[in-house]
Design an enzyme around this catalytic site. Structure first.
Site, PDB file in Angstrom:
ATOM      1  N   ASP A 144       0.841  -1.191   0.000  1.00 22.31           N
ATOM      2  CA  ASP A 144       0.000   0.000   0.000  1.00 22.31           C
ATOM      3  C   ASP A 144       0.882   1.248   0.000  1.00 22.31           C
ATOM      4  O   ASP A 144       2.096   1.165  -0.169  1.00 22.31           O
ATOM      5  CB  ASP A 144      -0.973  -0.013   1.182  1.00 22.31           C
ATOM      6  CG  ASP A 144      -0.266  -0.020   2.534  1.00 22.31           C
ATOM      7  OD1 ASP A 144       0.949   0.275   2.610  1.00 22.31           O
ATOM      8  OD2 ASP A 144      -0.947  -0.326   3.530  1.00 22.31           O
ATOM      9  N   MET A 145       0.287   2.385   0.227  1.00 25.30           N
ATOM     10  CA  MET A 145       1.039   3.644   0.180  1.00 25.30           C
ATOM     11  C   MET A 145       2.104   3.736   1.267  1.00 25.30           C
ATOM     12  O   MET A 145       3.060   4.474   1.127  1.00 25.30           O
ATOM     13  CB  MET A 145       0.078   4.829   0.265  1.00 25.30           C
ATOM     14  CG  MET A 145      -0.758   4.978  -0.986  1.00 25.30           C
ATOM     15  SD  MET A 145      -1.831   6.417  -0.952  1.00 25.30           S
ATOM     16  CE  MET A 145      -0.638   7.730  -1.018  1.00 25.30           C
TER      17      MET A 145
END
Length: 129
Positions: A16-17
């Protein structure tokens, strides 16, 4: 019971980020491991489907214990906890080395293509018991 081991490497697309494995991807990792475990038991899921029977996940209870990150080499360990004529309960863990990152208990059943319950394949029942 015997533990089946399946290797997984974390790719950029799995993160994810924040650079950690996105939570839903652990479910993909354990699904791959279960699919390979089924093959290891001598079952062909394509042949099963042609006969009108498929495996269906009925329930997953899971715990996220620690994050995996990009390029980690992981191992998914799969073990049968219990089995009846229609239900298979498995425990699965995702590890980095000996550290458990994710743990799940998965209940799977067999069903006909129209969603009705079906017995687990005899070959599987005989091999696991």
């Amino acid at each position: 019971m015997t533990t089946y081991s399946f290797p997984v490497r974390v790719y950029y697309e799995d993160t994810d980020m924040a650079g950690i494995v996105y939570h839903a991807n652990y479910l993909k990792f354990i699904e791959r491991a279960r699919s390979e475990w089924v093959k290891e038991q001598g079952l062909d899921q394509n042949a099963m489907r042609e006969e009108g029977i498929v495996f269906v996940v009925r329930k997953i209870d899971c715990d996220y214990l620690a994050p995996a990150k990009y390029d980690d080499e992981l191992e998914v360990r799969t073990q049968v906890k219990s089995m009846t004529g229609v239900r298979l309960i498995m425990t699965q863990e995702v590890l980095r080395g000996e550290e458990i990152l994710f743990r799940a208990e998965v209940t799977a059943v067999c069903a006909t293509m129209d969603g009705h319950p079906s017995r687990l394949p005899a070959k599987l029942r005989q091999k696991v018991h």
